[in-house]
Scaffold this motif. Structure first.
Motif, PDB file in Angstrom:
ATOM      1  N   THR A 275     -16.113  88.590 -19.609  1.00  0.00           N
ATOM      2  CA  THR A 275     -15.917  87.394 -18.781  1.00  0.00           C
ATOM      3  C   THR A 275     -14.893  86.465 -19.426  1.00  0.00           C
ATOM      4  O   THR A 275     -14.094  85.829 -18.736  1.00  0.00           O
ATOM      5  CB  THR A 275     -17.237  86.626 -18.580  1.00  0.00           C
ATOM      6  OG1 THR A 275     -17.855  86.411 -19.851  1.00  0.00           O
ATOM      7  CG2 THR A 275     -18.185  87.375 -17.690  1.00  0.00           C
ATOM      8  N   THR A 276     -14.922  86.419 -20.745  1.00  0.00           N
ATOM      9  CA  THR A 276     -13.959  85.588 -21.470  1.00  0.00           C
ATOM     10  C   THR A 276     -12.532  86.067 -21.207  1.00  0.00           C
ATOM     11  O   THR A 276     -11.628  85.266 -20.930  1.00  0.00           O
ATOM     12  CB  THR A 276     -14.259  85.630 -22.987  1.00  0.00           C
ATOM     13  OG1 THR A 276     -15.582  85.149 -23.212  1.00  0.00           O
ATOM     14  CG2 THR A 276     -13.274  84.784 -23.763  1.00  0.00           C
TER      15      THR A 276
ATOM     16  N   ALA B 113     -24.552  88.404 -14.530  1.00  0.00           N
ATOM     17  CA  ALA B 113     -25.185  89.553 -15.179  1.00  0.00           C
ATOM     18  C   ALA B 113     -25.614  89.209 -16.601  1.00  0.00           C
ATOM     19  O   ALA B 113     -26.651  89.689 -17.077  1.00  0.00           O
ATOM     20  CB  ALA B 113     -24.230  90.751 -15.192  1.00  0.00           C
ATOM     21  N   VAL B 114     -24.832  88.378 -17.286  1.00  0.00           N
ATOM     22  CA  VAL B 114     -25.244  87.885 -18.605  1.00  0.00           C
ATOM     23  C   VAL B 114     -26.610  87.211 -18.485  1.00  0.00           C
ATOM     24  O   VAL B 114     -27.493  87.377 -19.330  1.00  0.00           O
ATOM     25  CB  VAL B 114     -24.200  86.891 -19.180  1.00  0.00           C
ATOM     26  CG1 VAL B 114     -24.749  86.194 -20.415  1.00  0.00           C
ATOM     27  CG2 VAL B 114     -22.908  87.604 -19.519  1.00  0.00           C
ATOM     28  N   GLY B 115     -26.780  86.478 -17.389  1.00  0.00           N
ATOM     29  CA  GLY B 115     -28.056  85.810 -17.132  1.00  0.00           C
ATOM     30  C   GLY B 115     -29.198  86.793 -16.968  1.00  0.00           C
ATOM     31  O   GLY B 115     -30.319  86.549 -17.432  1.00  0.00           O
TER      32      GLY B 115
ATOM     33  N   ALA C 232     -17.553  85.950 -11.855  1.00  0.00           N
ATOM     34  CA  ALA C 232     -18.848  85.408 -11.421  1.00  0.00           C
ATOM     35  C   ALA C 232     -19.955  86.451 -11.542  1.00  0.00           C
ATOM     36  O   ALA C 232     -21.067  86.155 -11.987  1.00  0.00           O
ATOM     37  CB  ALA C 232     -18.749  84.912  -9.982  1.00  0.00           C
ATOM     38  N   ALA C 233     -19.641  87.708 -11.152  1.00  0.00           N
ATOM     39  CA  ALA C 233     -20.649  88.774 -11.216  1.00  0.00           C
ATOM     40  C   ALA C 233     -21.123  88.997 -12.645  1.00  0.00           C
ATOM     41  O   ALA C 233     -22.329  89.102 -12.902  1.00  0.00           O
ATOM     42  CB  ALA C 233     -20.068  90.075 -10.656  1.00  0.00           C
TER      43      ALA C 233
ATOM     44  N   GLY D 201     -23.710  81.355 -16.969  1.00  0.00           N
ATOM     45  CA  GLY D 201     -24.763  82.234 -16.447  1.00  0.00           C
ATOM     46  C   GLY D 201     -26.043  82.135 -17.256  1.00  0.00           C
ATOM     47  O   GLY D 201     -27.149  82.247 -16.711  1.00  0.00           O
ATOM     48  N   ILE D 202     -25.891  81.895 -18.567  1.00  0.00           N
ATOM     49  CA  ILE D 202     -27.069  81.745 -19.435  1.00  0.00           C
ATOM     50  C   ILE D 202     -27.847  80.495 -19.032  1.00  0.00           C
ATOM     51  O   ILE D 202     -29.079  80.513 -18.923  1.00  0.00           O
ATOM     52  CB  ILE D 202     -26.637  81.668 -20.908  1.00  0.00           C
ATOM     53  CG1 ILE D 202     -25.943  82.971 -21.324  1.00  0.00           C
ATOM     54  CG2 ILE D 202     -27.833  81.374 -21.809  1.00  0.00           C
ATOM     55  CD1 ILE D 202     -25.273  82.904 -22.692  1.00  0.00           C
ATOM     56  N   ALA D 203     -27.107  79.408 -18.785  1.00  0.00           N
ATOM     57  CA  ALA D 203     -27.760  78.156 -18.380  1.00  0.00           C
ATOM     58  C   ALA D 203     -28.474  78.322 -17.039  1.00  0.00           C
ATOM     59  O   ALA D 203     -29.607  77.855 -16.851  1.00  0.00           O
ATOM     60  CB  ALA D 203     -26.719  77.039 -18.289  1.00  0.00           C
ATOM     61  N   LEU D 204     -27.804  79.006 -16.102  1.00  0.00           N
ATOM     62  CA  LEU D 204     -28.408  79.228 -14.783  1.00  0.00           C
ATOM     63  C   LEU D 204     -29.662  80.095 -14.902  1.00  0.00           C
ATOM     64  O   LEU D 204     -30.693  79.812 -14.284  1.00  0.00           O
ATOM     65  CB  LEU D 204     -27.391  79.897 -13.853  1.00  0.00           C
ATOM     66  CG  LEU D 204     -27.865  80.182 -12.423  1.00  0.00           C
ATOM     67  CD1 LEU D 204     -28.270  78.905 -11.723  1.00  0.00           C
ATOM     68  CD2 LEU D 204     -26.764  80.902 -11.639  1.00  0.00           C
ATOM     69  N   ALA D 205     -29.575  81.148 -15.704  1.00  0.00           N
ATOM     70  CA  ALA D 205     -30.720  82.042 -15.889  1.00  0.00           C
ATOM     71  C   ALA D 205     -31.902  81.298 -16.517  1.00  0.00           C
ATOM     72  O   ALA D 205     -33.057  81.506 -16.128  1.00  0.00           O
ATOM     73  CB  ALA D 205     -30.329  83.226 -16.767  1.00  0.00           C
TER      74      ALA D 205
END
Length: 456
Positions: free
Chosen positions: A308-309, A108-110, A103-104, A344-348
């Motif tokens: 993450t993968t 962080a990707v975001g 999750a972190a 995370g990209i979508a959330l960011a």
């Protein structure tokens, strides 16, 4: 369960990463937005004493890498510190570490792609930020889907660009400060505008929280060891190279920045590095450095997608995530796990569209809990690891952490203090607000899965 069984279930990934690529993967993750953009916020808290903040963060990182390198030399697998926690503490501990870390880094990707969108405004003010997020995300997801060798090669060159740029920045900055003798630049800027610690010891300590976020991803070496050609030699070489480079790059870069630009002006621009170039008024330098900053963020994002993968792959192979996430394609890539890790990209993107001013700091605060929790648990796992082997005759390892148990317990204490600090700062208050319910949810999920497995 013996550790060999844990290692066996994660077979199938291709061991194609060299020691040089592993060093660059760690550098790629750790020299990114945390240094090029996050340092702006750290300077806002600490002023010139941010140099101490990053030195303390670097010391904690040194302790962490020592613990991690010893365990990785003993057991190289993509599950890494999640697998170590499962084996040496408990299955619950392994479950929590893997999911908290996943999750972190997903969040962080975001932060990285959010930063890229901000950096691109330097050249293209009229282009909407979401366009850059979609464009660069698509490119990096495609690279990670190709093969681990393609990922390692790209990361090697990404990181090489960053290293040359930072070395060049340090040399040029040193010449401007001490070679030209300009009275506006120099050590006197460290004590101007409120002194070396304008916000006191507390401001300096709060900036340590951001420094930990900046150093986050050095632990990638341990995960990447599962796909290294010669994991023992690669881990030792990468450990030494990474620590030296990080400490030199971070501390010297910040010292140069603060000697040239008064700390009160740092928050006005995008990246402190670009601000320095604008102050020096060197033709095209600001644009060139902005390009490097974009590369740095993309490099960190590339490493984080990889990591993450692999962590989700490890969870799936251990039965703690859907089996489909543990499947490999013909190139040895866990494609389903990769696609899930883009959340995370979508959330960011959503946060950037809704709250553009707060997007970066919000993503840091959300990501911070899993990062701090993971580092804390690595220290705790190392303590259990050494106690277990010391009771059973010890391990004959080519790398051992010095000054055990004092070094491990000091790291554990400092990470606990940093986690508690987030509760008393407005910027990071969301860290525990998000983190505590998240851990409670994970514990509940673990026991639900356990019941399901036992058929109750």
């Amino acid at each position: 369960m013996s550790f060999d069984k844990i290692k066996a279930r994660e077979q199938g990934l291709q061991r194609k990463l060299t020691a040089g690529q592993m060093s660059m993967i760690a550098i790629g993750g750790a020299i990114g937005t945390g240094l090029f953009l996050g340092s702006k916020f750290a300077i806002g808290f600490a002023g010139p004493s941010v140099i101490l903040s990053y030195a303390i963060g670097g010391f904690i990182t040194l302790l962490l890498m020592g613990c991690l390198a010893e365990m990785t030399v003993a057991h190289s697998t993509s599950g890494s510190f999640g697998a170590y926690a499962e084996h040496y503490i408990s299955p619950l501990a392994g479950f929590l570490v893997r999911y908290a870390y996943w999750a972190a880094i997903v969040l962080a990707v975001g932060t990285e792609i959010t930063a890229v969108a901000e950096y691109m405004q330097f050249w293209f003010k009229g282009v909407p930020s979401w366009f850059w997020i979609v464009l660069f995300s698509g490119l990096l997801i495609g690279i990670n889907a190709m093969s681990v060798k393609a990922f390692g090669t790209l990361e090697y060159w990404f990181s090489t660009v960053k290293i040359f740029a930072i070395v060049g920045f340090i040399i040029m900055g040193a010449y401007v400060i001490w070679g030209e003798g300009n009275p506006n630049y120099g050590g006197h800027n460290y004590t101007a505008n409120g002194g070396f610690m304008p916000n006191g010891v507390w401001g300096m300590w709060v900036a340590v929280v951001i420094s930990i976020f900046s150093y986050l991803s050095v632990e990638m070496i341990a995960v990447a060891a599962g796909e290294a050609k010669d994991p023992e030699a690669a881990v030792k070489q990468a450990f030494r190279a990474t620590i030296v480079r990080l400490l030199v790059f971070y501390i010297l870069s910040l010292a140069i920045i603060l000697a040239i630009v008064p700390w009160t002006r740092i928050g006005e621009g995008h990246s402190p590095f670009v601000t320095v170039m604008e102050v020096l008024n060197i033709p095209y330098a600001a644009g060139i450095l902005n390009f490097v900053v974009v590369v740095a963020a993309l490099s960190a994002m590339n490493s984080q997608l990889y990591i993450t993968t692999r962590m989700m792959f490890s969870l799936a192979r251990g039965g703690d995530a859907p089996k489909a996430l543990g499947k490999l394609n013909s190139n040895g890539i866990p494609m389903n796990a990769l696609l899930l890790s883009t959340v995370g990209i979508a959330l960011a993107t959503a946060i950037y569209v809704l709250f553009p001013e707060q997007a970066f700091t919000t993503m840091i605060a959300l990501s911070m809990f899993g990062a701090i929790f993971t580092w804390l648990m690595i220290f705790l796992t190392h303590y259990f690891f050494r106690r277990y082997h010391d009771r059973n005759g010890g391990l004959s390892l080519s790398f051992k952490m010095k000054f055990f148990p004092a070094s491990t317990l000091l790291g554990l204490f400092l990470m606990t203090a940093i986690l508690l600090t987030t509760a008393f700062t407005e910027t990071f208050r969301m860290t525990l607000v998000f983190g505590i319910p998240f851990i409670i949810l994970l514990v509940c999920c673990f026991y639900v899965l356990k019941k399901k497995r036992s058929g109750l």
